[in-house]
Design an enzyme around this catalytic site. Structure first.
Site, short mmCIF file in Angstrom:
data_model
loop_
_atom_site.label_atom_id
_atom_site.label_comp_id
_atom_site.label_asym_id
_atom_site.label_seq_id
_atom_site.Cartn_x
_atom_site.Cartn_y
_atom_site.Cartn_z
N CYS A 174 0.77 -1.18 0.12
CA CYS A 174 0.26 0.02 -0.17
C CYS A 174 0.99 1.39 -0.03
O CYS A 174 0.30 2.35 -0.38
CB CYS A 174 -1.10 -0.04 1.28
SG CYS A 174 -0.29 -0.53 2.74
N CYS B 176 -3.28 -2.60 -1.06
CA CYS B 176 -2.16 -3.60 -0.65
C CYS B 176 -1.62 -4.62 -1.46
O CYS B 176 -0.98 -5.65 -0.93
CB CYS B 176 -2.49 -4.04 0.96
SG CYS B 176 -3.05 -3.14 1.92
N LYS C 253 -5.70 -8.89 11.36
CA LYS C 253 -5.87 -7.54 10.96
C LYS C 253 -7.31 -6.97 10.70
O LYS C 253 -7.69 -7.58 9.87
CB LYS C 253 -4.63 -7.39 10.27
CG LYS C 253 -4.61 -5.82 9.75
CD LYS C 253 -3.39 -5.58 8.79
CE LYS C 253 -3.19 -3.96 8.62
NZ LYS C 253 -2.30 -3.80 7.67
N LYS D 182 -4.23 -6.87 15.60
CA LYS D 182 -4.04 -5.63 15.21
C LYS D 182 -5.49 -4.91 14.60
O LYS D 182 -6.05 -5.64 13.94
CB LYS D 182 -2.74 -5.36 14.03
CG LYS D 182 -2.63 -3.82 13.44
CD LYS D 182 -1.80 -3.69 12.38
CE LYS D 182 -1.80 -2.21 11.84
NZ LYS D 182 -1.36 -2.27 10.52
N SER E 123 -1.56 3.66 15.32
CA SER E 123 -1.41 5.23 15.45
C SER E 123 -2.58 5.73 15.89
O SER E 123 -2.47 6.73 16.51
CB SER E 123 -1.32 5.59 13.79
OG SER E 123 -2.28 5.19 12.94
C1 PBG Z 1 0.00 -1.62 5.91
C2 PBG Z 1 -0.15 -1.41 7.36
C3 PBG Z 1 -1.02 -0.31 7.82
C4 PBG Z 1 -0.46 -0.16 9.22
C5 PBG Z 1 0.53 -1.09 9.39
N1 PBG Z 1 0.97 -1.82 8.00
C6 PBG Z 1 -2.02 0.38 7.70
C7 PBG Z 1 -3.02 -0.14 6.72
O1 PBG Z 1 -3.46 -1.51 6.81
O2 PBG Z 1 -4.02 0.70 6.35
C8 PBG Z 1 -1.28 0.50 10.30
C9 PBG Z 1 -0.23 0.90 11.44
C10 PBG Z 1 -0.83 2.10 12.30
O3 PBG Z 1 -2.08 2.62 12.10
O4 PBG Z 1 -0.15 2.62 13.21
N2 PBG Z 1 -0.80 -2.70 5.30
ZN ZN Z 2 -0.91 -2.69 3.14
#
Ligand code: PBG
Ligand code: ZN
Length: 325
Positions: A120, A128, A195, A248, A274
């Site tokens: 991504c 992704c 995730k 996550k 985040s």
């Molecule tokens: C990439 C990825 C993401 C995060 C970690 N790896 C973003 C997403 O899936 O949109 C998020 C990490 C965070 O919010 O701190 N696939």
């Molecule tokens: Zn990604």
């Protein structure tokens, strides 16, 4: 008759003796955002106070500072200078992450360097993997192919662990066999195994410049409502050969952390994402909470829920507090 629980709470020494869960600097992995470009680049991101995009040279310097805090483990995210439909920067030996791994491992062989494996940040559409335009989603099996290639590039650059985050079905099988074929039989895989499609990733997408340009990620990331599927996802990655599992985001999914802990003997990581970080930061800045205490309580909660590893933007601040004792 009733039980006097307070008996063991009155003396602070006894409280210490009876403390079941302890945080340590050894629990943390600290995320770094590496941006291609000129030397000396380092820019704080408004949505995540205290978190920076940095050039490779600045990241190498940052590792020196991390080691002083006792932090030896990092996970790398790349922001390339050019993005295209297949994420070519991630498939090139001289891409931003491959170069960053080489530079960091050369300057700091004692650092444990993990790479986030996804597309991504490298695609112009921000999804992704490779697009399946007819169905307006990501083409699972075409993406497996390039995930294997990306993993081997990171491995050749000297990475210590691969962390695939794209939620493609079969990604662990594909990456494991690509690594093994290239001779990297001892390179571990930490899968972002469970995730969720979460709004808590909002601030990350600013830092990583990876927001999807259309649609969302709900056709590959999980529905936050589903507990059984959450467990199955991680158990499937265990079967495919993942060495470490992950949940996550972390905070809104503590029940899932415990469920997976109870259903697998594999080590388990949580990603304190985040949005979770920024909520505490902004609440602290507004004087609403005691930031340090809320941070430590939150991190402790992850460990108590069953996490062995905590990936967190708080790692430096938490390490400094732990060092003070
Ligand atoms: C990439 C990825 C993401 C995060 C970690 N790896 C973003 C997403 O899936 O949109 C998020 C990490 C965070 O919010 O701190 N696939
Ligand atoms: Zn990604």
């Amino acid at each position: 008759m009733f039980k006097r629980f307070r008996r063991t709470r009155i003396n602070p020494k006894l409280r210490t003796l009876l403390t079941q869960t302890r945080l340590s600097v050894d629990d943390f992995i600290y995320p770094l955002f590496i941006k291609a470009g000129e030397k000396g680049y380092k820019k704080e991101i408004g949505s995540m106070p205290g978190v920076y995009q940095m050039g490779i040279d600045e990241a190498v310097k940052e590792c020196g500072a991390l080691k002083k805090l006792g932090l030896y483990s990092i996970i790398l995210f790349g922001i390339p200078d050019v993005k295209d439909s297949v994420g070519s920067d991630a498939l090139c030996e001289h891409g931003i992450i491959a170069e960053a791994i080489r530079a960091i491992k050369t300057a700091h062989p004692d650092m444990f360097v993990v790479s986030d494996l996804c597309f991504c940040e490298y695609t112009d559409h921000g999804h992704c993997g490779i697009l399946d335009l007819e169905h307006e989603t990501v083409d699972n099996d075409a993406t497996l192919d390039i995930l294997g290639k990306q993993a081997v590039i990171h491995a050749k650059a000297g990475v210590d662990m691969i962390a695939p985050s794209g939620m493609m079905d079969g990604m662990i099988t594909a990456i494991r066999s690509a690594l093994d074929e290239a001779g990297f039989i001892n390179l571990p895989i930490m899968s972002y195994s469970t995730k969720f499609a979460s709004a808590y990733y909002g601030p990350f997408r600013d830092v990583a410049e990876s927001a999807p340009s259309f649609g969302d990620r709900r056709s590959y990331q999980m529905n936050p409502a589903n507990r059984d599927e959450a467990i199955l996802e991680s158990l499937e990655d265990e079967k495919e050969g993942a060495d470490i599992l992950m949940v996550k985001p972390a905070l809104a999914y503590m029940d899932i952390v415990r469920d997976i802990r109870n259903n697998s003997r594999l080590p388990l990581a949580v990603y304190n994402v985040s949005g979770e970080y920024s909520m505490l930061k902004y609440a602290g800045a507004a004087g609403l909470i005691d930031y340090d205490r809320v941070m430590m309580e939150t991190l402790l909660g992850f460990k108590r829920a069953g996490a062995d590893i905590i990936i967190t933007y708080h790692a430096k601040e938490a390490a400094a507090l732990l060092q003070k004792g």
